[in-house]
Scaffold this active site. Structure first.
Site, short mmCIF file in Angstrom:
data_model
loop_
_atom_site.label_atom_id
_atom_site.label_comp_id
_atom_site.label_asym_id
_atom_site.label_seq_id
_atom_site.Cartn_x
_atom_site.Cartn_y
_atom_site.Cartn_z
N ASP A 64 -8.26 -30.77 -86.28
CA ASP A 64 -9.16 -29.66 -85.96
C ASP A 64 -8.53 -28.84 -84.83
OD1 ASP A 64 -11.50 -28.20 -86.28
OD2 ASP A 64 -12.54 -29.32 -84.72
N HIS A 67 -13.22 -40.01 -75.83
CA HIS A 67 -12.87 -38.58 -75.77
C HIS A 67 -13.91 -37.81 -74.96
CE1 HIS A 67 -11.64 -34.56 -76.96
NE2 HIS A 67 -12.84 -34.34 -77.45
N ARG A 113 -8.01 -24.04 -76.39
CA ARG A 113 -8.77 -24.48 -75.20
C ARG A 113 -9.10 -23.33 -74.25
NH1 ARG A 113 -10.59 -28.90 -77.37
NH2 ARG A 113 -8.96 -30.37 -77.92
N LYS A 158 -12.54 -22.49 -82.40
CA LYS A 158 -12.51 -23.54 -83.43
C LYS A 158 -12.57 -22.99 -84.84
CE LYS A 158 -13.32 -27.12 -80.52
NZ LYS A 158 -12.67 -28.42 -80.50
N GLN A 197 -11.93 -21.42 -75.76
CA GLN A 197 -13.12 -22.29 -75.70
C GLN A 197 -13.76 -22.27 -74.31
OE1 GLN A 197 -12.19 -26.28 -76.99
NE2 GLN A 197 -14.25 -27.06 -76.65
N GLU A 256 -8.80 -36.26 -85.92
CA GLU A 256 -10.12 -36.63 -86.41
C GLU A 256 -10.00 -37.24 -87.80
OE1 GLU A 256 -13.18 -33.68 -86.04
OE2 GLU A 256 -12.26 -32.72 -84.31
N THR A 311 -8.77 -25.65 -89.71
CA THR A 311 -8.98 -27.10 -89.69
C THR A 311 -8.19 -27.64 -90.87
OG1 THR A 311 -11.22 -26.81 -88.81
CG2 THR A 311 -10.72 -28.94 -89.81
N ASP A 356 -18.81 -30.59 -87.45
CA ASP A 356 -17.90 -31.38 -86.62
C ASP A 356 -18.69 -32.10 -85.55
OD1 ASP A 356 -15.48 -32.38 -85.86
OD2 ASP A 356 -14.93 -30.64 -84.64
N GLU A 396 -6.72 -31.74 -82.57
CA GLU A 396 -7.73 -32.79 -82.42
C GLU A 396 -7.55 -33.77 -83.57
OE1 GLU A 396 -11.57 -30.82 -81.94
OE2 GLU A 396 -11.22 -30.70 -79.78
N GLU A 414 -6.07 -34.24 -73.47
CA GLU A 414 -6.14 -35.54 -72.82
C GLU A 414 -4.75 -36.14 -72.59
OE1 GLU A 414 -8.95 -36.26 -76.14
OE2 GLU A 414 -9.58 -37.91 -74.85
CA CA Z 1 -13.26 -31.00 -83.32
#
Ligand code: CA
Length: 428
Positions: A242, A142, A246, A262, A249, A210, A266, A135, A208, A372
């Protein structure tokens, strides 16, 4: 035999005007026609799936010289590892078979009934046996947004960011096909005022937006792939969600980066749109300043104009579009990602998934993560039914999609969707 596909040629298979899957698209996937039937490869056209294992078995792809049973497989890997020219020929043959003016399949009711199935009647599966998943973090917008939130405006981008496509090695085993439910992960987190961590369900579960590409063919260990050779090693693309925790993380990521935050899921869209199908939507990638080192300089700095969207839907509520972004915003291209990944001699193989990282655009409505969109929870989203979201609640469904449009030609990726299930009771 024509050597290029005319995007305007219609099919005898009806294709609704807004369909993501006109005759020109022909994305590959793996499906089963009935619960007990074996998995096999197909292409999507309109609201139908063409069973390629039947078409191959009837000898209609013989001109491509495929190894026997290439499409009678539970994954596309065997097809993907063929040379790019051979794969292009298969695309031409399938296109030729589905043209409005080609009678072979059109006028054979028995073969049509065996090979052309309503998409609503089949089950989609993982299209590829994913060997390895990497990834990246290739969206400048971002990376800047996250940098501002965690380090302030002055130090938003790390010093390496403009010089290399930052990435990390992800987890292939938990890459799942669209429609798979996602169990809220448990893990270690630390409250802002706590001295020690606690264990439990993630409370800051995020998405996420992607896109990912699937690698075709292998390079030997010790042999890099140059940035200009990289395109022949890219089979096609999918939309990727993905999922990210948070709070986990934030506590775990130093110094080696994300781990449990993570590794639990996915999701990918089930139909792989080939690079050949995307070529009419090629555009120039953003200018790079400073100029990257020579091994990352491209002769043809190509990316694709793909409009992306995210819908968030609470249980018993209507969906709300919370983001519209575009793949073309990415600072680092797929070719640069592949070249950088292999510059050490790292071997990539057929079926490796390389994802872009969250794709945020320049405007507020174009951010690709809840982190975000809600600016770390300070600007919550109000759903149509009145629900308030900073991050995902149990029962929430997230659906992402991608569409290309140019000069009257329109194609898409379908969607990648997933619903959040409550965390494991034993672990709460
Ligand atoms: Ca990612």
């Amino acid at each position: 035999m024509p050597t290029a596909i005319d995007p305007k040629v219609p099919s005898f298979v009806p294709v609704p005007a807004a369909s993501h899957f006109p005759l020109y698209n022909l994305p590959y996937g793996i499906f089963s026609p009935a619960p007990t039937a074996s998995l096999r490869a197909g292409v999507r056209i309109g609201d139908h799936v063409l069973d390629l294992s039947v078409i191959e078995d009837c000898g209609l792809l013989a001109a491509a010289g495929l190894p026997p049973g290439t499409f009678d497989q539970p994954w596309l890997n065997r097809f993907m590892e063929l040379p790019a020219e051979q794969r292009r020929l298969v695309r031409l043959l399938i296109h030729g078979l589905l043209r409005e003016d080609e009678p072979t399949l059109r006028d054979d009711a028995t073969l049509r009934a065996r090979s052309l199935l309503p998409a609503s009647s089949v089950t989609m599966h993982m299209p590829v046996m994913i060997r390895d998943y990497t990834d990246f973090y290739s969206s400048r917008e971002h990376a800047t947004n996250v940098g501002i939130m965690f380090r302030g405006k002055e130090n938003a981008l790390m010093p390496n960011w403009l010089h290399l496509p930052v990435g990390y090695h992800g987890r292939a085993s938990s890459v799942v096909v669209s429609g798979t439910d996602i169990v809220r992960p448990c893990g270690q987190t630390i409250a802002p005022d706590a001295a020690t961590p606690s264990f439990g369900p993630s409370r800051l579960l995020d998405i996420e937006l992607e896109m990912g590409f699937l690698v075709a063919g292998s390079n030997e260990l010790g042999t890099p792939v140059s940035v200009d050779e990289a395109w022949d090693r890219i089979f096609g693309m999918v939309v990727v969600n993905d999922w990210s925790a948070r709070d986990i993380q934030k506590w775990e990521y130093q110094p080696l980066g994300p781990f449990n935050a993570k590794n639990f899921a996915t999701s990918i869209s089930p139909w792989i749109v080939t690079i050949d199908a995307l070529m009419p939507f090629a555009c120039e990638a953003p200018a790079q300043d400073p100029e990257p080192l020579p091994y990352l300089r491209e002769q043809d700095r190509r990316t694709f104009d793909i409009t992306l969207s995210i819908d968030l839907q609470a249980e018993d509520d209507e969906p709300l579009t919370i983001c519209r972004s575009n793949f073309k915003h990415l600072y680092w291209t797929m070719a640069q990602q592949l070249a950088h990944h292999t510059c050490t001699g790292c071997n990539l193989g057929t079926g490796d998934l390389l994802a872009s990282g969250t794709i945020s655009g320049p405007d507020k409505g174009s951010y690709g993560s809840l982190l975000e969109i809600t600016w770390r929870g300070t600007e919550p989203v109000t759903l149509p039914g009145g629900g308030i979201r900073k991050f995902l609640a149990d029962g929430d469904r997230v659906t992402m999609s991608g569409v290309c449009e140019k000069d009257g030609l329109h194609l898409g990726f379908g969607e990648v969707t997933g619903r959040i299930l409550p965390a494991h009771k034993d672990l709460q």
